[in-house]
Design a protein around this motif. Structure first.
Motif, PDB file in Angstrom:
ATOM      1  N   LYS A 243       1.079  -1.281  -0.197  1.00 44.90           N
ATOM      2  CA  LYS A 243       0.103   0.100   0.153  1.00 44.90           C
ATOM      3  C   LYS A 243       0.684   1.083   0.062  1.00 44.90           C
ATOM      4  O   LYS A 243       0.846   2.418  -1.085  1.00 44.90           O
ATOM      5  CB  LYS A 243      -0.936  -0.018   1.355  1.00 44.90           C
ATOM      6  N   THR A 244       2.258   0.975   0.570  1.00 43.41           N
ATOM      7  CA  THR A 244       2.950   1.869   0.757  1.00 43.41           C
ATOM      8  C   THR A 244       3.349   2.986  -0.247  1.00 43.41           C
ATOM      9  O   THR A 244       3.294   3.948  -0.833  1.00 43.41           O
ATOM     10  CB  THR A 244       3.946   1.900   1.543  1.00 43.41           C
TER      11      THR A 244
ATOM     12  N   THR B 286      12.495   6.259   1.441  1.00 39.56           N
ATOM     13  CA  THR B 286      11.262   4.626   1.890  1.00 39.56           C
ATOM     14  C   THR B 286      11.637   3.884   1.433  1.00 39.56           C
ATOM     15  O   THR B 286      11.887   1.975   2.172  1.00 39.56           O
ATOM     16  CB  THR B 286       9.928   4.931   1.199  1.00 39.56           C
ATOM     17  N   GLN B 287      12.150   3.858  -0.017  1.00 40.66           N
ATOM     18  CA  GLN B 287      12.880   2.404  -0.643  1.00 40.66           C
ATOM     19  C   GLN B 287      13.978   2.464   0.269  1.00 40.66           C
ATOM     20  O   GLN B 287      14.134   1.655   0.579  1.00 40.66           O
ATOM     21  CB  GLN B 287      13.701   3.366  -2.530  1.00 40.66           C
ATOM     22  N   LEU B 288      14.872   3.411   0.568  1.00 44.32           N
ATOM     23  CA  LEU B 288      16.151   2.879   1.282  1.00 44.32           C
ATOM     24  C   LEU B 288      15.724   2.543   2.880  1.00 44.32           C
ATOM     25  O   LEU B 288      16.713   1.327   3.515  1.00 44.32           O
ATOM     26  CB  LEU B 288      17.060   4.150   1.173  1.00 44.32           C
ATOM     27  N   LEU B 289      14.658   3.495   2.970  1.00 42.48           N
ATOM     28  CA  LEU B 289      14.644   2.676   4.903  1.00 42.48           C
ATOM     29  C   LEU B 289      13.895   1.015   4.906  1.00 42.48           C
ATOM     30  O   LEU B 289      14.556  -0.106   5.674  1.00 42.48           O
ATOM     31  CB  LEU B 289      13.598   3.293   5.544  1.00 42.48           C
TER      32      LEU B 289
ATOM     33  N   LEU C  34      -0.715  11.095   1.106  1.00 36.51           N
ATOM     34  CA  LEU C  34       0.564  11.212   1.733  1.00 36.51           C
ATOM     35  C   LEU C  34      -0.127  10.944   3.400  1.00 36.51           C
ATOM     36  O   LEU C  34       0.739  10.597   4.144  1.00 36.51           O
ATOM     37  CB  LEU C  34       0.547  12.095   1.956  1.00 36.51           C
ATOM     38  N   ASN C  35      -1.007  11.372   3.818  1.00 40.63           N
ATOM     39  CA  ASN C  35      -1.658  10.796   5.159  1.00 40.63           C
ATOM     40  C   ASN C  35      -1.933   9.503   4.655  1.00 40.63           C
ATOM     41  O   ASN C  35      -1.537   8.440   6.233  1.00 40.63           O
ATOM     42  CB  ASN C  35      -2.707  11.968   5.421  1.00 40.63           C
ATOM     43  N   GLU C  36      -2.533   8.594   4.158  1.00 43.62           N
ATOM     44  CA  GLU C  36      -2.603   7.314   3.782  1.00 43.62           C
ATOM     45  C   GLU C  36      -1.071   6.354   4.014  1.00 43.62           C
ATOM     46  O   GLU C  36      -0.705   5.574   3.949  1.00 43.62           O
ATOM     47  CB  GLU C  36      -2.950   6.505   3.223  1.00 43.62           C
ATOM     48  N   VAL C  37       0.214   7.151   3.233  1.00 47.57           N
ATOM     49  CA  VAL C  37       1.365   6.698   3.834  1.00 47.57           C
ATOM     50  C   VAL C  37       1.844   6.829   4.698  1.00 47.57           C
ATOM     51  O   VAL C  37       2.286   5.717   5.468  1.00 47.57           O
ATOM     52  CB  VAL C  37       2.511   7.594   2.547  1.00 47.57           C
ATOM     53  N   GLN C  38       1.471   7.752   5.529  1.00 46.95           N
ATOM     54  CA  GLN C  38       2.207   7.696   7.120  1.00 46.95           C
ATOM     55  C   GLN C  38       1.116   7.237   7.812  1.00 46.95           C
ATOM     56  O   GLN C  38       1.880   5.640   8.098  1.00 46.95           O
ATOM     57  CB  GLN C  38       1.369   8.985   7.431  1.00 46.95           C
ATOM     58  N   SER C  39       0.530   6.134   7.485  1.00 46.25           N
ATOM     59  CA  SER C  39      -0.396   5.033   8.853  1.00 46.25           C
ATOM     60  C   SER C  39       0.186   4.164   7.944  1.00 46.25           C
ATOM     61  O   SER C  39       0.189   3.350   8.879  1.00 46.25           O
ATOM     62  CB  SER C  39      -1.483   5.459   7.730  1.00 46.25           C
ATOM     63  N   SER C  40       0.414   3.385   6.573  1.00 49.07           N
ATOM     64  CA  SER C  40       0.695   1.797   6.564  1.00 49.07           C
ATOM     65  C   SER C  40       2.356   1.899   7.474  1.00 49.07           C
ATOM     66  O   SER C  40       3.114   0.767   7.563  1.00 49.07           O
ATOM     67  CB  SER C  40       1.734   2.314   4.485  1.00 49.07           C
ATOM     68  N   LEU C  41       3.199   2.850   6.699  1.00 51.90           N
ATOM     69  CA  LEU C  41       4.099   2.833   7.596  1.00 51.90           C
ATOM     70  C   LEU C  41       4.113   2.549   9.224  1.00 51.90           C
ATOM     71  O   LEU C  41       5.355   2.440   9.769  1.00 51.90           O
ATOM     72  CB  LEU C  41       5.200   4.881   7.069  1.00 51.90           C
ATOM     73  N   SER C  42       3.408   3.772   9.367  1.00 53.10           N
ATOM     74  CA  SER C  42       3.322   3.685  11.018  1.00 53.10           C
ATOM     75  C   SER C  42       3.138   1.693  11.347  1.00 53.10           C
ATOM     76  O   SER C  42       3.842   1.422  12.171  1.00 53.10           O
ATOM     77  CB  SER C  42       1.832   3.953  11.673  1.00 53.10           C
ATOM     78  N   LYS C  43       2.483   1.165  10.352  1.00 51.86           N
ATOM     79  CA  LYS C  43       1.707  -0.103   9.989  1.00 51.86           C
ATOM     80  C   LYS C  43       3.357  -0.977  10.443  1.00 51.86           C
ATOM     81  O   LYS C  43       3.425  -2.095  11.241  1.00 51.86           O
ATOM     82  CB  LYS C  43       0.537  -0.611   9.290  1.00 51.86           C
ATOM     83  N   ILE C  44       3.767  -0.759  10.012  1.00 52.14           N
ATOM     84  CA  ILE C  44       5.585  -1.418   9.295  1.00 52.14           C
ATOM     85  C   ILE C  44       6.234  -1.126  10.915  1.00 52.14           C
ATOM     86  O   ILE C  44       6.730  -1.710  10.829  1.00 52.14           O
ATOM     87  CB  ILE C  44       6.054  -0.932   8.149  1.00 52.14           C
ATOM     88  N   GLN C  45       6.001  -0.122  11.443  1.00 53.57           N
ATOM     89  CA  GLN C  45       6.801   0.454  12.692  1.00 53.57           C
ATOM     90  C   GLN C  45       6.325   0.256  13.927  1.00 53.57           C
ATOM     91  O   GLN C  45       7.276  -0.744  14.511  1.00 53.57           O
ATOM     92  CB  GLN C  45       6.645   1.808  12.600  1.00 53.57           C
ATOM     93  N   ALA C  46       5.037  -0.614  13.318  1.00 57.85           N
ATOM     94  CA  ALA C  46       4.375  -1.102  14.911  1.00 57.85           C
ATOM     95  C   ALA C  46       4.895  -2.875  14.904  1.00 57.85           C
ATOM     96  O   ALA C  46       4.859  -3.499  15.930  1.00 57.85           O
ATOM     97  CB  ALA C  46       3.060  -0.925  14.635  1.00 57.85           C
TER      98      ALA C  46
END
Length: 412
Positions: free
Chosen positions: A25-26, A54-57, A282-294
């Motif tokens: 999704k990201t 994000t790719q690098l991360l 972009l807000n949804e990108v943040q949400s997806s990144l937060s899920k991966i972080q979680a």
């Protein structure tokens, strides 16, 4: 053997089921953001920059997963066989030495995951800052547009309704998740109270830190009808919450798809007006990144839990008098626990391997859209690409975890 610091964990080797849709999704949401900001070069540049970060991360995340894979292999192929030899030869000091090695491995992983989690935090803040940049430029641009098209007004009104529905579903999902965590904790505490009365179960709990297998071992070893009835009652309650969570995830996904469709309509209307769409994606990108972080935070907590349990195994079993006095009695149970642990850790390592593949794919292929500027597309090409990305989003299924029986449910 067991003490107040020990805890079985609800971490599941199937964590990759959550990771795959979030990472996919990201990339797709970045793609939509990129398309929606066509003809605004400064904003295109910002999106391109954040997507590359994000790719690098994801590349760094893959490196961490590889370390988890190697550590799981070391546990299965090195630590467990050495522990077996130490127990068979009655050499507690040798076992302590081997456990110290494992603790060093795990300490390194915890530090690595901690660094990755911090990177996600910083990166998410950068994406948030980019969202603010888009809002600012949108505000400046919209001042030049005196009249909004009626189609845009209708689309925005419908979008607000969908946002409210989606938010309500998210809140219901969070409430159900809290119930699951609370019930899981209750089961953990009950399991600990039972393992205190059985040294064999205590050893099993330290080597096999997965709650589903812990519960199964309790059923196999404990014959007190009252304890068995209590455990079954707790499992039944947890199954209800997990079923609710699964249904809510499906509902949340459906409302999200409706929201994406509404966003597309609003974006198209704004595109026609030469206005900058809201940076919703972009807000949804943040949400997806937060899920991966979680997920990575849970991974860190899992390894921390394993470290505590191995420490307890050393102090309560090998350093104390438990194994020295009862070695003949406990040896068979210990060796049996080792065999189950090898299987469980092999499955966990396979899950980490899948996660590594996911991160590799994201860093390799999913951001090729950055090679073409959306401003170079005509209206028909833009709409065709937008539709294609949206269809791919719709084909991302949320993880399905409806339990067919009690045992799978407890492993969630």
């Amino acid at each position: 053997m067991a003490d107040s610091k020990m805890a079985v964990t609800q971490w599941s080797p199937e964590f990759v089921k959550e990771l795959l849709p979030a990472s996919e999704k990201t990339a797709l949401l970045y793609h939509l953001s990129y398309l929606c900001l066509a003809n605004f070069p400064n904003l295109e540049r910002i999106i391109r920059s954040r997507a590359v970060e994000t790719q690098l991360l994801f590349g760094s995340s893959d490196a961490t997963m590889l370390k988890c894979i190697l550590t799981s292999q070391n546990l299965v192929e090195s630590l467990f066989p050495m522990l077996v030899k130490a127990v068979e030869k009655n050499k507690a000091v040798l076992a302590i030495k081997f456990l110290e090695k494992a603790r060093v491995w795990i300490k390194d992983i915890i530090a690595d995951v901690d660094k990755i989690v911090e990177k996600y935090d910083l990166h998410n803040n950068d994406v948030k800052s980019s969202t603010s940049d888009v809002y600012k430029e949108k505000c400046d641009t919209d001042k030049k547009i005196k009249e909004q098209d009626q189609e845009l007004k209708q689309a925005e009104s419908a979008l607000n309704t969908l946002k409210s529905l989606h938010q309500k579903t998210i809140e219901e999902l969070a409430e159900t998740e809290q119930k699951i965590n609370s019930k899981t904790q209750e089961i953990q505490e009950f399991a600990r109270s039972i393992t205190k009365t059985s040294k064999g179960l205590g050893i099993f709990a330290a080597l096999v830190p997965f709650i589903g297998l812990i519960v199964k071992s309790i059923y196999d070893a404990v014959h007190d009808p009252e304890n068995i009835a209590r455990m079954k009652a707790l499992e039944a309650e947890l199954n209800v919450y997990i079923a609710d969570k699964t249904a809510l995830k499906q509902k949340e996904w459906q409302t999200q798809l409706q929201l994406i469709d509404g966003q597309m309509k609003a974006a198209k209307a704004s595109f026609d007006l030469n206005s900058i769409p809201d940076p919703i994606y972009l807000n949804e990108v943040q949400s997806s990144l937060s899920k991966i972080q979680a997920i990575l935070i849970q991974l860190k907590h899992f390894w921390e839990s394993v470290a505590v349990m191995l420490d307890s195994l050393e102090k309560k079993t090998f350093v104390g008098e438990d194994l020295v006095e009862d070695l003949t009695e406990l040896k068979d149970e210990f060796l049996a626990s080792i065999e189950v642990a090898k299987q469980a850790w092999s499955i966990f390592g396979a899950g980490c391997q899948k996660a590594s593949v996911i991160f590799k794919l994201q860093t390799k292929d999913s951001y090729k859209f950055l090679e073409v500027s959306p401003s170079s597309l005509n209206k028909e090409e833009w709409e065709e690409e937008y539709k294609s990305v949206k269809e791919r989003l719709e084909n991302i299924d949320p993880p399905k975890s409806v339990p067919s029986s009690v045992k799978p449910a407890i492993c969630q």
